[in-house]
Design an enzyme around this catalytic site. Structure first.
Site, PDB file in Angstrom:
ATOM      1  N   HIS A  56       0.810  -1.168  -0.079  1.00  0.00           N
ATOM      2  CA  HIS A  56      -0.202  -0.021  -0.027  1.00  0.00           C
ATOM      3  C   HIS A  56       1.093   1.261  -0.147  1.00  0.00           C
ATOM      4  O   HIS A  56       1.911   1.117   0.595  1.00  0.00           O
ATOM      5  CB  HIS A  56      -0.789   0.108   1.308  1.00  0.00           C
ATOM      6  CG  HIS A  56      -1.778  -1.107   1.564  1.00  0.00           C
ATOM      7  ND1 HIS A  56      -1.534  -2.273   2.193  1.00  0.00           N
ATOM      8  CD2 HIS A  56      -2.904  -1.561   1.359  1.00  0.00           C
ATOM      9  CE1 HIS A  56      -2.331  -3.118   2.204  1.00  0.00           C
ATOM     10  NE2 HIS A  56      -3.246  -2.416   1.678  1.00  0.00           N
ATOM     11  N   ASP A  59       2.383   1.735   3.436  1.00  0.00           N
ATOM     12  CA  ASP A  59       3.296   0.936   3.979  1.00  0.00           C
ATOM     13  C   ASP A  59       4.736   1.123   3.691  1.00  0.00           C
ATOM     14  O   ASP A  59       5.769   1.161   4.297  1.00  0.00           O
ATOM     15  CB  ASP A  59       3.003  -0.507   3.229  1.00  0.00           C
ATOM     16  CG  ASP A  59       1.791  -1.047   3.348  1.00  0.00           C
ATOM     17  OD1 ASP A  59       0.853  -0.783   4.484  1.00  0.00           O
ATOM     18  OD2 ASP A  59       1.334  -2.089   2.411  1.00  0.00           O
ATOM     19  N   MET A  90       2.735  -5.699  -8.033  1.00  0.00           N
ATOM     20  CA  MET A  90       1.209  -5.216  -7.657  1.00  0.00           C
ATOM     21  C   MET A  90       1.497  -4.172  -6.664  1.00  0.00           C
ATOM     22  O   MET A  90       2.239  -4.094  -5.431  1.00  0.00           O
ATOM     23  CB  MET A  90       0.328  -6.452  -6.926  1.00  0.00           C
ATOM     24  CG  MET A  90      -1.006  -5.592  -6.599  1.00  0.00           C
ATOM     25  SD  MET A  90      -1.183  -5.240  -4.933  1.00  0.00           S
ATOM     26  CE  MET A  90      -1.353  -6.681  -4.127  1.00  0.00           C
ATOM     27  N   GLU A 183     -10.986  -6.194  -5.160  1.00  0.00           N
ATOM     28  CA  GLU A 183     -10.860  -7.313  -4.179  1.00  0.00           C
ATOM     29  C   GLU A 183     -12.049  -7.045  -3.422  1.00  0.00           C
ATOM     30  O   GLU A 183     -12.418  -5.907  -2.925  1.00  0.00           O
ATOM     31  CB  GLU A 183      -9.654  -7.131  -3.488  1.00  0.00           C
ATOM     32  CG  GLU A 183      -9.830  -8.038  -2.295  1.00  0.00           C
ATOM     33  CD  GLU A 183      -8.325  -8.127  -1.551  1.00  0.00           C
ATOM     34  OE1 GLU A 183      -7.259  -7.490  -2.064  1.00  0.00           O
ATOM     35  OE2 GLU A 183      -8.285  -8.609  -0.388  1.00  0.00           O
ATOM     36  N   LYS A 185     -14.733  -8.094  -0.218  1.00  0.00           N
ATOM     37  CA  LYS A 185     -14.962  -8.710   1.064  1.00  0.00           C
ATOM     38  C   LYS A 185     -16.345  -8.161   1.531  1.00  0.00           C
ATOM     39  O   LYS A 185     -16.703  -7.273   1.480  1.00  0.00           O
ATOM     40  CB  LYS A 185     -13.736  -7.977   1.985  1.00  0.00           C
ATOM     41  CG  LYS A 185     -13.799  -8.482   3.216  1.00  0.00           C
ATOM     42  CD  LYS A 185     -12.446  -8.166   4.133  1.00  0.00           C
ATOM     43  CE  LYS A 185     -12.250  -8.854   5.501  1.00  0.00           C
ATOM     44  NZ  LYS A 185     -11.204  -8.029   6.352  1.00  0.00           N
ATOM     45  N   GLU A 219      -9.933 -13.182  -2.899  1.00  0.00           N
ATOM     46  CA  GLU A 219      -9.279 -13.689  -1.518  1.00  0.00           C
ATOM     47  C   GLU A 219      -9.846 -14.806  -0.964  1.00  0.00           C
ATOM     48  O   GLU A 219     -10.923 -14.913  -0.684  1.00  0.00           O
ATOM     49  CB  GLU A 219      -8.738 -12.430  -0.619  1.00  0.00           C
ATOM     50  CG  GLU A 219      -8.165 -12.922   0.750  1.00  0.00           C
ATOM     51  CD  GLU A 219      -7.670 -11.676   1.756  1.00  0.00           C
ATOM     52  OE1 GLU A 219      -7.113 -10.896   1.028  1.00  0.00           O
ATOM     53  OE2 GLU A 219      -7.969 -12.080   2.834  1.00  0.00           O
ATOM     54  N   HIS A 222     -11.575 -14.008   1.933  1.00  0.00           N
ATOM     55  CA  HIS A 222     -12.903 -13.139   1.904  1.00  0.00           C
ATOM     56  C   HIS A 222     -14.104 -13.874   1.178  1.00  0.00           C
ATOM     57  O   HIS A 222     -15.275 -13.744   1.836  1.00  0.00           O
ATOM     58  CB  HIS A 222     -12.598 -11.801   1.107  1.00  0.00           C
ATOM     59  CG  HIS A 222     -11.392 -11.189   1.713  1.00  0.00           C
ATOM     60  ND1 HIS A 222     -11.018 -10.006   0.980  1.00  0.00           N
ATOM     61  CD2 HIS A 222     -10.854 -11.282   3.000  1.00  0.00           C
ATOM     62  CE1 HIS A 222     -10.265  -9.494   1.872  1.00  0.00           C
ATOM     63  NE2 HIS A 222      -9.896 -10.363   2.779  1.00  0.00           N
ATOM     64  N   ASP A 247      -5.218 -13.233  -3.826  1.00  0.00           N
ATOM     65  CA  ASP A 247      -4.789 -13.227  -2.582  1.00  0.00           C
ATOM     66  C   ASP A 247      -4.821 -14.827  -2.098  1.00  0.00           C
ATOM     67  O   ASP A 247      -6.008 -14.897  -1.498  1.00  0.00           O
ATOM     68  CB  ASP A 247      -5.416 -12.131  -1.966  1.00  0.00           C
ATOM     69  CG  ASP A 247      -5.003 -10.782  -2.148  1.00  0.00           C
ATOM     70  OD1 ASP A 247      -5.476  -9.884  -1.226  1.00  0.00           O
ATOM     71  OD2 ASP A 247      -3.963 -10.578  -2.917  1.00  0.00           O
ATOM     72  N   ASP A 257     -11.975 -12.212   9.497  1.00  0.00           N
ATOM     73  CA  ASP A 257     -10.611 -12.188   8.601  1.00  0.00           C
ATOM     74  C   ASP A 257      -9.434 -12.854   9.283  1.00  0.00           C
ATOM     75  O   ASP A 257      -8.775 -12.056   9.931  1.00  0.00           O
ATOM     76  CB  ASP A 257     -10.561 -10.962   7.853  1.00  0.00           C
ATOM     77  CG  ASP A 257      -9.798 -11.073   6.499  1.00  0.00           C
ATOM     78  OD1 ASP A 257      -9.278 -10.002   6.014  1.00  0.00           O
ATOM     79  OD2 ASP A 257      -9.441 -12.466   6.186  1.00  0.00           O
ATOM     80  N   ASP A 259      -6.793 -14.407   7.580  1.00  0.00           N
ATOM     81  CA  ASP A 259      -5.588 -14.195   6.992  1.00  0.00           C
ATOM     82  C   ASP A 259      -4.522 -15.292   7.465  1.00  0.00           C
ATOM     83  O   ASP A 259      -3.510 -14.919   7.485  1.00  0.00           O
ATOM     84  CB  ASP A 259      -4.893 -12.848   7.177  1.00  0.00           C
ATOM     85  CG  ASP A 259      -5.904 -11.761   6.384  1.00  0.00           C
ATOM     86  OD1 ASP A 259      -5.823 -10.377   6.723  1.00  0.00           O
ATOM     87  OD2 ASP A 259      -6.543 -12.149   5.339  1.00  0.00           O
ATOM     88  N   ASP A 289      -1.767 -13.067   0.679  1.00  0.00           N
ATOM     89  CA  ASP A 289      -2.098 -11.795   1.696  1.00  0.00           C
ATOM     90  C   ASP A 289      -2.525 -12.529   3.282  1.00  0.00           C
ATOM     91  O   ASP A 289      -3.649 -12.837   3.341  1.00  0.00           O
ATOM     92  CB  ASP A 289      -3.366 -11.118   1.134  1.00  0.00           C
ATOM     93  CG  ASP A 289      -3.607  -9.895   1.790  1.00  0.00           C
ATOM     94  OD1 ASP A 289      -4.662  -9.442   1.639  1.00  0.00           O
ATOM     95  OD2 ASP A 289      -2.867  -9.577   2.740  1.00  0.00           O
TER      96      ASP A 289
HETATM   97  C1  DIG Z   1      -6.823  -6.857   2.588  1.00  0.00           C
HETATM   98  O1  DIG Z   1      -7.408  -8.264   2.107  1.00  0.00           O
HETATM   99  C2  DIG Z   1      -6.631  -6.231   1.194  1.00  0.00           C
HETATM  100  C3  DIG Z   1      -5.585  -5.142   1.547  1.00  0.00           C
HETATM  101  O2  DIG Z   1      -4.523  -5.864   2.317  1.00  0.00           O
HETATM  102  C4  DIG Z   1      -5.038  -4.750   0.432  1.00  0.00           C
HETATM  103  O3  DIG Z   1      -5.434  -3.817   0.094  1.00  0.00           O
HETATM  104  C5  DIG Z   1      -5.546  -6.105  -0.624  1.00  0.00           C
HETATM  105  C6  DIG Z   1      -4.099  -6.399  -1.452  1.00  0.00           C
HETATM  106  O4  DIG Z   1      -3.842  -7.716  -1.415  1.00  0.00           O
HETATM  107  N1  DIG Z   1      -5.845  -7.022   0.197  1.00  0.00           N
HETATM  108 MN    MN Z   2      -6.301  -9.104   0.516  1.00  0.00          MN
HETATM  109 MN    MN Z   3      -8.064 -10.710   4.417  1.00  0.00          MN
END
Ligand code: DIG
Ligand code: MN
Ligand code: MN
Length: 389
Positions: A56, A59, A90, A183, A185, A219, A222, A247, A257, A259, A289
């Site tokens: 990001h 970051d 990315m 993406e 969620k 993802e 998600h 992801d 979430d 992760d 991710d």
């Molecule tokens: C969360 O799953 C999102 C953020 O971490 C980011 O914007 C995106 C990129 O993989 N995934």
């Molecule tokens: Mn993600």
């Molecule tokens: Mn996530």
């Protein structure tokens, strides 16, 4: 640990700075790890064998950095990339951490917030392109509500569409070689997030001015949060030519979430996903991710990263075994046998086909009684996963 599951650049394994850089903060706990710099994180990823690093904007460059600080940080980051050989496939924008985005970014009710979000994203796109990104992810973490009293969801969709159309035009105007990946969620951090699943995103993309520039970044966690089959979401995106990024992580169904490390919770789902990606020849990044358990120090974080990549490679090998297993392939041939009796009705409609099909006879009872051997097929799959085939 030297064996055949060592990551190589051709595997295209990537991690976001925010993943291995997670300091272990959660809604109920303070950080448990010291914060590493972007440069230190690049060297950590190089040590474990990653191919690339994503970020990001904030970051890498703090939101309140001066232009001189930005330039220094970017120069140091570029040097670390040169020294390690890592690439940046990315990039994305943090449109969810700063308080200004507390009620969304592109869908905020405040036009000044929406305008600031566009400005921030254009600058972040410039940064991502400067570092080599070819895919730009949009995760609308704050684009949602706790109560639908605040806006008509149609207005939210229109604002999201206006923002993405504007940014597509910006990329075209700048001459950037960049694709957008949306993406989805379903919730968290907002009570409900708009465009909640990959399916919602695929439909939404077709309403944009430049749909050819926009795909999805599904993802695992998600879709699992929504109780959905992740492979089916990925397959539909792939078939539509819209799987621009992915992801990878893991997640218990219908839970916050998590992760989790890739393949660490639902190994069968991870197996069929890896097999699909490899069978169809997906050429994009395998982006993890995810983040290490809060219990871990940075040696544990490295084990987390190694585990993501090792599990992917082990499952890739299991997929090759599955594809080569004579009994599995014989069962698939039997299951998918076609006696040719329906050939006259296949393909595009014609009145003749419809008339013939309406006159055709089928042994409904016999067809309903046919045993399909799926139990045997799935048991063979499990035995490959358990390492006994
Ligand atoms: C969360 O799953 C999102 C953020 O971490 C980011 O914007 C995106 C990129 O993989 N995934
Ligand atoms: Mn993600
Ligand atoms: Mn996530």
């Amino acid at each position: 640990m030297t064996d055949r599951y060592q990551p190589k650049p051709e595997h295209k394994f990537t991690f976001g700075l925010w993943t291995v850089g997670s300091v272990g903060r959660d809604p109920f706990g303070e950080p448990v790890r010291s914060r590493l710099s972007p440069v230190e994180l690049v060297y950590l990823l190089a040590e474990v064998g990653a191919y690339g690093v994503n970020f990001h904007d904030n970051d890498l460059v703090p939101i309140d950095a001066t232009p001189a600080e930005r330039d220094r940080i970017v120069a140091e980051f570029k040097k670390a990339l040169r020294d390690t050989g890592l690439v940046v496939p990315m990039a994305t924008t943090n449109l969810f951490s700063d308080p200004i985005f507390k009620d969304g970014a592109f869908t905020s009710n405040d036009p000044r917030v929406r305008a600031y979000a566009l400005q921030k994203t254009m600058r972040a796109i410039d940064l991502g392109v400067e570092l080599g990104a070819k895919v730009y992810v949009f995760w609308g973490g704050r684009e949602g509500v706790e109560t639908d009293a605040v806006r008509n969801p149609v207005d939210a969709l229109k604002r999201m569409r206006e923002a993405l159309n504007f940014l597509c035009e910006y990329v075209i105007d700048q001459g950037y070689d960049l694709k957008f990946a949306l993406e989805a969620k379903p919730n968290e951090p907002r009570g409900d997030i708009y465009l909640a699943t990959t399916g919602h995103m695929l439909a939404f993309i077709e309403t944009l001015d430049h749909p050819e520039m926009v795909g999805v970044n599904p993802e695992v966690a998600h879709e699992h949060m929504a109780g959905l089959n992740f492979l089916h979401a990925v397959a539909q995106a792939w078939e539509a030519g819209k799987l621009f990024h992915i992801d990878l992580n893991d997640q218990a169904f219908c839970r916050y979430d998590q992760d989790l490390r890739f393949g660490s919770h639902n190994i069968k789902a991870a197996f069929f996903l890896v097999k699909f990606l490899e069978d169809v020849g997906y050429q994009g990044s395998r982006h993890f991710d995810a983040h290490a358990y809060r219990t871990e120090d940075y040696e544990g974080v490295k084990e987390f990263a190694r585990g993501c990549m090792r599990t992917y490679l082990i499952l890739k090998e299991k997929g090759e075994r599955w594809n080569a297993d004579p009994e599995i392939q014989a069962l698939l041939a039997e299951i998918n046998a076609d006696d040719g009796s329906t050939d006259p009705f296949k393909g595009r409609y014609t009145p003749e086909k419809a008339a013939a099909l309406k006159m055709a006879t089928f042994d409904r009872v016999a067809l309903g009684q046919r045993g399909l051997a799926y139990e045997r097929l799935d048991q063979l799959t499990i035995e490959i996963l358990l390492g006994v085939r």
